[in-house]
Write a protein that holds these residues in place. Structure first.
Motif, PDB file in Angstrom:
ATOM      1  N   GLU A  80     -13.627   5.835  -5.108  1.00 15.39           N
ATOM      2  CA  GLU A  80     -13.226   4.547  -4.576  1.00 15.39           C
ATOM      3  C   GLU A  80     -13.371   3.513  -5.677  1.00 15.39           C
ATOM      4  O   GLU A  80     -14.437   3.384  -6.273  1.00 15.39           O
ATOM      5  CB  GLU A  80     -14.083   4.160  -3.364  1.00 15.39           C
ATOM      6  CG  GLU A  80     -13.906   5.082  -2.175  1.00 15.39           C
ATOM      7  CD  GLU A  80     -14.846   4.760  -1.032  1.00 15.39           C
ATOM      8  OE1 GLU A  80     -15.783   3.956  -1.250  1.00 15.39           O
ATOM      9  OE2 GLU A  80     -14.649   5.284   0.066  1.00 15.39           O
ATOM     10  N   PHE A  88      -6.567  -4.796  -6.899  1.00 14.22           N
ATOM     11  CA  PHE A  88      -6.016  -3.445  -6.856  1.00 14.22           C
ATOM     12  C   PHE A  88      -7.117  -2.505  -6.386  1.00 14.22           C
ATOM     13  O   PHE A  88      -8.232  -2.523  -6.911  1.00 14.22           O
ATOM     14  CB  PHE A  88      -5.515  -3.009  -8.230  1.00 14.22           C
ATOM     15  CG  PHE A  88      -5.021  -1.585  -8.268  1.00 14.22           C
ATOM     16  CD1 PHE A  88      -3.762  -1.264  -7.794  1.00 14.22           C
ATOM     17  CD2 PHE A  88      -5.822  -0.570  -8.762  1.00 14.22           C
ATOM     18  CE1 PHE A  88      -3.304   0.043  -7.801  1.00 14.22           C
ATOM     19  CE2 PHE A  88      -5.378   0.741  -8.787  1.00 14.22           C
ATOM     20  CZ  PHE A  88      -4.110   1.046  -8.307  1.00 14.22           C
ATOM     21  N   THR A  89      -6.822  -1.688  -5.362  1.00 13.16           N
ATOM     22  CA  THR A  89      -7.806  -0.752  -4.838  1.00 13.16           C
ATOM     23  C   THR A  89      -7.272   0.667  -4.865  1.00 13.16           C
ATOM     24  O   THR A  89      -6.055   0.893  -4.802  1.00 13.16           O
ATOM     25  CB  THR A  89      -8.201  -1.109  -3.390  1.00 13.16           C
ATOM     26  OG1 THR A  89      -7.035  -1.033  -2.555  1.00 13.16           O
ATOM     27  CG2 THR A  89      -8.767  -2.510  -3.316  1.00 13.16           C
ATOM     28  N   GLU A  90      -8.186   1.618  -4.955  1.00 15.71           N
ATOM     29  CA  GLU A  90      -7.843   3.044  -4.983  1.00 15.71           C
ATOM     30  C   GLU A  90      -8.847   3.813  -4.159  1.00 15.71           C
ATOM     31  O   GLU A  90     -10.051   3.547  -4.189  1.00 15.71           O
ATOM     32  CB  GLU A  90      -7.853   3.554  -6.426  1.00 15.71           C
ATOM     33  CG  GLU A  90      -7.782   5.068  -6.582  1.00 15.71           C
ATOM     34  CD  GLU A  90      -9.146   5.748  -6.575  1.00 15.71           C
ATOM     35  OE1 GLU A  90      -9.202   6.944  -6.264  1.00 15.71           O
ATOM     36  OE2 GLU A  90     -10.157   5.060  -6.853  1.00 15.71           O
ATOM     37  N   HIS A  91      -8.332   4.774  -3.386  1.00 15.26           N
ATOM     38  CA  HIS A  91      -9.199   5.679  -2.648  1.00 15.26           C
ATOM     39  C   HIS A  91      -8.587   7.068  -2.703  1.00 15.26           C
ATOM     40  O   HIS A  91      -7.389   7.243  -2.453  1.00 15.26           O
ATOM     41  CB  HIS A  91      -9.364   5.261  -1.186  1.00 15.26           C
ATOM     42  CG  HIS A  91     -10.032   6.309  -0.352  1.00 15.26           C
ATOM     43  ND1 HIS A  91     -11.400   6.508  -0.373  1.00 15.26           N
ATOM     44  CD2 HIS A  91      -9.535   7.235   0.507  1.00 15.26           C
ATOM     45  CE1 HIS A  91     -11.700   7.506   0.440  1.00 15.26           C
ATOM     46  NE2 HIS A  91     -10.598   7.967   0.985  1.00 15.26           N
ATOM     47  N   LEU A 149      -4.580  10.305  -1.212  1.00 17.19           N
ATOM     48  CA  LEU A 149      -4.632   9.296  -2.266  1.00 17.19           C
ATOM     49  C   LEU A 149      -3.999   8.028  -1.723  1.00 17.19           C
ATOM     50  O   LEU A 149      -2.861   8.050  -1.257  1.00 17.19           O
ATOM     51  CB  LEU A 149      -3.902   9.764  -3.525  1.00 17.19           C
ATOM     52  CG  LEU A 149      -3.735   8.719  -4.637  1.00 17.19           C
ATOM     53  CD1 LEU A 149      -5.102   8.310  -5.192  1.00 17.19           C
ATOM     54  CD2 LEU A 149      -2.842   9.243  -5.762  1.00 17.19           C
ATOM     55  N   THR A 150      -4.729   6.921  -1.788  1.00 15.30           N
ATOM     56  CA  THR A 150      -4.240   5.629  -1.312  1.00 15.30           C
ATOM     57  C   THR A 150      -4.393   4.600  -2.419  1.00 15.30           C
ATOM     58  O   THR A 150      -5.478   4.437  -2.982  1.00 15.30           O
ATOM     59  CB  THR A 150      -5.017   5.157  -0.070  1.00 15.30           C
ATOM     60  OG1 THR A 150      -4.933   6.146   0.949  1.00 15.30           O
ATOM     61  CG2 THR A 150      -4.449   3.858   0.460  1.00 15.30           C
ATOM     62  N   LEU A 151      -3.300   3.908  -2.736  1.00 17.78           N
ATOM     63  CA  LEU A 151      -3.280   2.843  -3.736  1.00 17.78           C
ATOM     64  C   LEU A 151      -2.790   1.568  -3.068  1.00 17.78           C
ATOM     65  O   LEU A 151      -1.838   1.593  -2.288  1.00 17.78           O
ATOM     66  CB  LEU A 151      -2.371   3.209  -4.907  1.00 17.78           C
ATOM     67  CG  LEU A 151      -2.681   4.515  -5.636  1.00 17.78           C
ATOM     68  CD1 LEU A 151      -1.631   4.789  -6.708  1.00 17.78           C
ATOM     69  CD2 LEU A 151      -4.078   4.470  -6.265  1.00 17.78           C
ATOM     70  N   SER A 152      -3.433   0.445  -3.412  1.00 17.83           N
ATOM     71  CA  SER A 152      -3.083  -0.817  -2.771  1.00 17.83           C
ATOM     72  C   SER A 152      -3.209  -1.957  -3.768  1.00 17.83           C
ATOM     73  O   SER A 152      -4.161  -2.006  -4.549  1.00 17.83           O
ATOM     74  CB  SER A 152      -3.993  -1.069  -1.561  1.00 17.83           C
ATOM     75  OG  SER A 152      -3.701  -2.294  -0.953  1.00 17.83           O
ATOM     76  N   GLY A 153      -2.240  -2.869  -3.727  1.00 20.49           N
ATOM     77  CA  GLY A 153      -2.279  -4.070  -4.555  1.00 20.49           C
ATOM     78  C   GLY A 153      -2.041  -5.294  -3.694  1.00 20.49           C
ATOM     79  O   GLY A 153      -1.241  -5.262  -2.750  1.00 20.49           O
ATOM     80  N   GLU A 172       0.416   5.455   0.484  1.00 19.59           N
ATOM     81  CA  GLU A 172      -0.501   6.525   0.903  1.00 19.59           C
ATOM     82  C   GLU A 172       0.195   7.869   0.759  1.00 19.59           C
ATOM     83  O   GLU A 172       1.282   8.069   1.285  1.00 19.59           O
ATOM     84  CB  GLU A 172      -0.943   6.315   2.344  1.00 19.59           C
ATOM     85  CG  GLU A 172      -1.939   7.364   2.825  1.00 19.59           C
ATOM     86  CD  GLU A 172      -2.351   7.148   4.262  1.00 19.59           C
ATOM     87  OE1 GLU A 172      -3.398   6.502   4.485  1.00 19.59           O
ATOM     88  OE2 GLU A 172      -1.617   7.604   5.168  1.00 19.59           O
ATOM     89  N   THR A 204       0.830  -1.201   0.000  1.00 27.01           N
ATOM     90  CA  THR A 204       0.000   0.000   0.000  1.00 27.01           C
ATOM     91  C   THR A 204       0.866   1.254   0.000  1.00 27.01           C
ATOM     92  O   THR A 204       1.871   1.316   0.724  1.00 27.01           O
ATOM     93  CB  THR A 204      -0.923   0.022   1.237  1.00 27.01           C
ATOM     94  OG1 THR A 204      -1.718  -1.160   1.254  1.00 27.01           O
ATOM     95  CG2 THR A 204      -1.821   1.243   1.225  1.00 27.01           C
TER      96      THR A 204
END
Length: 441
Positions: A240, A223-226, A199-203, A191, A189
C-alpha cells in the motif's frame, strides 16, 4: 490495513444485491435516509482550558442513487448536516457533500472509475493533512465473505436478505476551530483483478478554500496504490503506497510552500487460521518541503501489524499496532500534519521529530438480531525526539444500536478523549454523548 485479495476472477457477473428497503424508480435504486440526533460535549473544541460545553441538536438528510447495467454504474450522492448549539450559537454548523461517480467495467477483471465531489465543512482541524486522500463515493461493496454492503450501510447476503449493518466511524477527535471551507475534488481509479490477486491505482486532484483566517488555501494532488497476491492457500503479500503534494497559497503572514509526502508499506497476511487472521507490514514515510524561506525534509521507518479474533459469527475482536518514526531536518512551523493510520487525539507537524507508537482494540458484537454494540479503545504515545515533550493520547468510543424495524434504528454513542502532556497548555479532556434515530425510506 491489509485486505485479503480475491481468489479468482469471477466468471459470472453478479449485479449488486438489492436492499429490500431501497426505493426503486425505473432502473434506479434510491437510498434516501434521514437522521435526527441530540448531543452534548463538555469540551467541544478540545481546549486545554475554558472549553466550550454545550448541548446540540442535528438533522442529516441524505440520498444515494445508483443505476447499473452490469457494465456501467452511475452513482449520485449528497447529504446535508445541520447542527445547532443553543448555548454557543457562534459554532453552529452547516455541512454538506455532493458528488457523482461513474464506473465502467470494461472486462470482468478490469474497471475504471471517475469520481467528482464537493464538500462543505464549518469546522476545521488546526493543521491540514500532508497527504490529502479524497473521500470515496458511497457505492455498494462486496465483502470478503460474499455479502454486500450497500450505500446506506445495510449488509445483505448474496440472496438479498438483510444480515447486518456496518458500524459508523467515530467522529472527529482532532483539535477543532471554526473556519468554514469548501473542497472540490476529482479522482480517477483503475482496478485490475488477477487470479488470486488485485491491483488498484488511483489519482486525484483537489482544491480547498477557507473562508476565515488561520489556514492557507491549497491545491493538492495524490496518487495511491494497493496490491495483493496470494502465495498459497495460507499466505498473501500486499503493498500500500500513497504520494501526495500540497501547494499552500501565500498569505499575509506566510510565503507559498510546496510539500511532497509519502507513506509506503509492504507486508504479509494470512487467511483464517482457526479463529485468527494476522498481518504485518514494514515501510517508510517522509516529506520534502520547499518554500522561499528554505528547504526541509523529514521521514523514518514505519511498521506494525493487525490480529483479528472471531470466536463466533456475532463477535469480532481486532487489535492493531503501528510505529511511525519521523526525524526532521528542520523544526520550522508548518501548516501540515503527519498522516497516521490510527486514531490520535493530537495532530503532529511534519517538521517535528517524533516517534509515535499507536495501538488499538476494536470489538464488534451482535448482542441479538436487534441489538448491536461496537467499541474502540486507542492509545498512542508521542515522543518528541528533539525535546522533552511527551504526549499520551487515550480515546474510547462506544456505540450501541437498536434496530426497531428493518428501516429504523436508534443509536447511542459515548466518546472519551484524553490527551496527557508534560508541556503546559497542550493536554485536555473531552466527553461526548449523542443519541440519534436513523430512518431509511
Amino acid at each position: 490495513m491489509a485486505q485479503e485479495p480475491p481468489l479468482d476472477v469471477p466468471t459470472v457477473k453478479r449485479l449488486a444485491a438489492r436492499d429490500p428497503t431501497a426505493v426503486t424508480v425505473n432502473d434506479w435504486l434510491l437510498y434516501p435516509t434521514l437522521r435526527v440526533y441530540s448531543l452534548y460535549s463538555d469540551n467541544l473544541f478540545q481546549a486545554p482550558r475554558n472549553g466550550i460545553a454545550s448541548p446540540g441538536v442535528g438533522v442529516t438528510p441524505g440520498l444515494v442513487a445508483i443505476w447499473t447495467n452490469g457494465i456501467h454504474t452511475t452513482t449520485l450522492y449528497g447529504n446535508l448536516d445541520r447542527q445547532v448549539y443553543p448555548d454557543a450559537n457562534e459554532v453552529n454548523t452547516l455541512d454538506g457533500r455532493a458528488g457523482f461517480s461513474q464506473r465502467y467495467e470494461a472486462m470482468r477483471d478490469l474497471s475504471f472509475t471517475v469520481d467528482a465531489n464537493y464538500v462543505r465543512r464549518t469546522w476545521s482541524s488546526s493543521l491540514q493533512s500532508a497527504i490529502q486522500v479524497p473521500q470515496t463515493a458511497p457505492t455498494s461493496t462486496v465483502l470478503p465473505n460474499g455479502d454486500t454492503r450497500l450505500p446506506n450501510g445495510t449488509i445483505v447476503s448474496p440472496t438479498g436478505q438483510v444480515v447486518g449493518q456496518s458500524a459508523p466511524a467515530p467522529g472527529s477527535v482532532l483539535p477543532l476551530l471554526v473556519n468554514p471551507s469548501n473542497r472540490y475534488a476529482g479522482t480517477f481509479t483503475v482496478e485490475k483483478l488477477f487470479n488470486r490477486g488485485i491491483l488498484t491505482l488511483s489519482g486525484s486532484a483537489a482544491r480547498i478554500e477557507y473562508e476565515g483566517q488561520g489556514l492557507p488555501n491549497n491545491s493538492s494532488r495524490t496518487f495511491t496504490e494497493h496490491a495483493g497476491f496470494w502465495l498459497g492457500p495460507l499466505l498473501y503479500i500486499y503493498s500500500e503506497g500513497v504520494v501526495g503534494n500540497v501547494a499552500l497559497d501565500a498569505t499575509p503572514t506566510s510565503t507559498p510552500a510546496s510539500t511532497t509526502s509519502h507513506r509506503a508499506v509492504g507486508g504479509l497476511g494470512t487467511s483464517r487460521i482457526g479463529l485468527f487472521r494476522l498481518s504485518a507490514y514494514y515501510g517508510h514515510q517522509g516529506s520534502d518541503s520547499s518554500s522561499i524561506g528554505g528547504h526541509a525534509t523529514a521521514g523514518g521507518d514505519v511498521y506494525g501489524g493487525r490480529i483479528s479474533y472471531e470466536p463466533f459469527r456475532q463477535w469480532t475482536l481486532t487489535g492493531t499496532v503501528d510505529i511511525t518514526n519521523n526525524i526532521a531536518s528542520s523544526s520550522a512551523t508548518t501548516d501540515l500534519a503527519l498522516s497516521l493510520p490510527g486514531v490520535v487525539a493530537v495532530q503532529i507537524p511534519t517538521t517535528a521529530s517524533t516517534r509515535i507508537a499507536s495501538t488499538s482494540v476494536q470489538s464488534s458484537y451482535e448482542i441479538s438480531q436487534l441489538w448491536f454494540a461496537d467499541c474502540l479503545v486507542s492509545y498512542s504515545r508521542i515522543q518528541y525526539v528533539d525535546g522533552s515533550r511527551l504526549d499520551n493520547s487515550w480515546i474510547f468510543n462506544g456505540t450501541l444500536r437498536y434496530d426497531i424495524r428493518r428501516d429504523t434504528s436508534l443509536t447511542w454513542e459515548y466518546r472519551y478523549t484524553n490527551l496527557q502532556s508534560n508541556t503546559p497548555l497542550v493536554g485536555f479532556k473531552s466527553n461526548y454523548v449523542s443519541m440519534g434515530a436513523l430512518y431509511k425510506f
